[in-house]
Design an enzyme around this catalytic site. Structure first.
Site, PDB file in Angstrom:
ATOM      1  N   ASP A  77      38.406  37.141  44.704  1.00 17.84           N
ATOM      2  CA  ASP A  77      39.696  37.656  45.179  1.00 17.84           C
ATOM      3  C   ASP A  77      39.883  39.135  44.887  1.00 17.84           C
ATOM      4  O   ASP A  77      39.238  39.719  44.012  1.00 17.84           O
ATOM      5  CB  ASP A  77      40.848  36.844  44.575  1.00 17.84           C
ATOM      6  CG  ASP A  77      40.778  36.741  43.046  1.00 17.84           C
ATOM      7  OD1 ASP A  77      39.667  36.775  42.492  1.00 17.84           O
ATOM      8  OD2 ASP A  77      41.842  36.618  42.406  1.00 17.84           O
ATOM      9  N   GLU A 135      41.015  34.465  40.695  1.00 18.99           N
ATOM     10  CA  GLU A 135      40.919  34.751  39.260  1.00 18.99           C
ATOM     11  C   GLU A 135      42.068  35.633  38.798  1.00 18.99           C
ATOM     12  O   GLU A 135      42.476  35.566  37.641  1.00 18.99           O
ATOM     13  CB  GLU A 135      39.578  35.451  38.952  1.00 18.99           C
ATOM     14  CG  GLU A 135      39.311  35.653  37.470  1.00 18.99           C
ATOM     15  CD  GLU A 135      39.980  36.878  36.868  1.00 18.99           C
ATOM     16  OE1 GLU A 135      40.372  36.821  35.680  1.00 18.99           O
ATOM     17  OE2 GLU A 135      40.146  37.887  37.583  1.00 18.99           O
ATOM     18  N   GLU A 136      42.604  36.448  39.697  1.00 15.44           N
ATOM     19  CA  GLU A 136      43.569  37.472  39.307  1.00 15.44           C
ATOM     20  C   GLU A 136      44.981  36.941  39.073  1.00 15.44           C
ATOM     21  O   GLU A 136      45.809  37.642  38.495  1.00 15.44           O
ATOM     22  CB  GLU A 136      43.633  38.573  40.390  1.00 15.44           C
ATOM     23  CG  GLU A 136      42.358  39.388  40.539  1.00 15.44           C
ATOM     24  CD  GLU A 136      42.121  40.354  39.393  1.00 15.44           C
ATOM     25  OE1 GLU A 136      42.959  40.412  38.468  1.00 15.44           O
ATOM     26  OE2 GLU A 136      41.106  41.062  39.411  1.00 15.44           O
ATOM     27  N   HIS A 361      41.641  48.022  38.352  1.00 14.78           N
ATOM     28  CA  HIS A 361      42.991  47.879  38.909  1.00 14.78           C
ATOM     29  C   HIS A 361      43.602  49.238  39.257  1.00 14.78           C
ATOM     30  O   HIS A 361      44.826  49.332  39.425  1.00 14.78           O
ATOM     31  CB  HIS A 361      43.904  47.085  37.987  1.00 14.78           C
ATOM     32  CG  HIS A 361      43.473  45.655  37.788  1.00 14.78           C
ATOM     33  ND1 HIS A 361      44.352  44.637  37.495  1.00 14.78           N
ATOM     34  CD2 HIS A 361      42.263  45.057  37.854  1.00 14.78           C
ATOM     35  CE1 HIS A 361      43.696  43.493  37.387  1.00 14.78           C
ATOM     36  NE2 HIS A 361      42.411  43.734  37.595  1.00 14.78           N
TER      37      HIS A 361
END
Length: 389
Positions: A77, A135-136, A361
């Site tokens: 993702d 996962e995020e 990020h």
């Protein structure tokens, strides 16, 4: 299929990674990413099982000779970030970006699947290539895939994370706790609003909230064992609508990080107790919504030893294999290693010469694609070592 060396697969990894980077998808929405991966696995003649709890896939490759079963995992993702690095392969999906390296993780696992599919006649045991969604975002995609049985009968699980804080050529991990748990709290304090000039007729939620914010900072310094790292951070405090009105409601939100379950639950209990007692002291009421996120990621000590033993030979001269310090970010790979022995490994991907200097990020995040060769070699080395011992 002709036997392939891992080094031969770097151009393919770059191609796969850049395609995925151009077409990122958010957690729980990885439909096209999953289809792309499934098509690559089908080309290799690898059996594919689709997850029923999201867009996850498991590729299954069984050797001619029975043996152990090894699970290799990658996440797929992306994040809700607008890309700003100007790469020719930049995101074509506005507001969505692979800003954490999951596109590279997927490419490395596809490379491992390609490598082993070219050697299936000599493969001993079974390999499961686990492409995980989400996962995020909690609760994450790992638990759903585990519930479907992806770890049943497996002997070990390995995962990688490309990591720009480490330079290219460096790989690292640690035995025991490596990454923290990540929990969140949302506190609503309810008082009695009124005129700022007549505070005696009100219950000031902001005053109660300010006292609580101060006291929350004593949990780590005065309640948690100082030899057990932990973090309690207040991220937001919101309340009020005008300078002359006593606010009836105040909301406080924050995050908690810890490396063991005892500390994790101790902090939760103290936050709930403090919220109740301090609010009551100011004549207010309070509600706590506490979200238990990913647990601490705890590597199996024997599997870490395997990594430390096989990595130098697998990566060759010039590679730096290090013992990492604990880090506070969290990962839902933690669920896998709660079930079976495993090891999570960081692969250095930073390189100022290629502008791979921005943190994960970040809107300008990118990594040195040569790092994928190190990662693919590690996946193969770990799997080979386990399957052939």
């Amino acid at each position: 299929m002709e036997r392939l060396a891992v080094e031969e697969l770097l151009p393919e990894m770059v191609k796969w990674r850049r395609h995925l980077h151009r077409h990122p998808e958010l957690s729980y929405h990885e439909k096209e990413t999953s289809a792309y991966v499934e098509a690559r696995l089908a080309e290799l003649g690898i059996e594919v099982r689709r997850s029923g709890s999201g867009y996850g896939l498991t590729g299954i490759l069984k050797g001619a000779v029975p043996g152990k079963t090894v699970v290799l995992r990658a996440d797929m993702d992306a994040l809700a970030i607008t890309e700003e690095n100007g790469r020719e392969y930049a995101s074509q999906n506005p507001g969505v970006m692979h800003a954490c390296g999951h596109d590279g993780h997927t490419a490395m696992l596809l490379a491992a699947a390609t490598y082993y599919s070219s050697r299936r006649e000599e493969l001993k045991g079974e390999l499961r290539f686990l492409f995980q969604p989400a996962e995020e975002v909690c609760p994450g995609g790992a638990m759903g895939m585990i519930a479907e049985g992806v770890l049943e009968g497996a002997d070990a699980v390995y995962g990688l994370h490309l990591w720009t804080p480490l330079p290219l050529g460096t790989v690292g991990s640690a035995p025991g706790p490596l990454m923290a748990s990540a929990d969140e709290f949302f506190i609503d304090i309810i008082g009695k609003g009124g005129h700022g000039g007549m505070p005696h007729r009100t219950v000031d939620s902001i005053v109660a909230g300010a006292a609580l914010v101060t006291q929350l900072q004593t949990i780590v310094s005065r309640t948690v064992d100082p030899l057990r790292p932990a973090v309690v951070s207040v991220g937001t405090i919101q309340g009020g609508s005008a300078q002359n009105i006593i606010a009836e409601r105040c909301r406080i939100t924050g995050t908690v990080r810890a490396f063991d379950e005892e500390t994790r639950y101790l902090i939760r209990r103290r936050i709930e107790e403090m919220t109740a007692s301090i609010s009551a002291a100011y004549g207010a009421e309070a509600n706590v919504d506490y979200l238990m996120g990913y647990p601490p990621l705890v590597n199996d000590e024997a599997e870490f030893s395997r990594f430390y033993r096989v990595a130098p030979a697998a990566l060759g001269e010039g590679a730096d294999v290090i013992l990492m310090e604990k880090i506070m970010p969290a990962e839902d790979f933690s669920y896998y290693v709660k079930e079976i022995p495993g090891c999570f490994i960081f692969v250095g991907a930073g390189n100022p010469g290629k502008d791979a200097i921005y943190p994960h990020h970040h809107s300008k995040f990118d990594f040195d694609e040569d790092a994928m060769l190190y990662g693919a070699k590690l996946l193969v080395a770990m799997a080979d070592s386990c399957l052939n011992e």
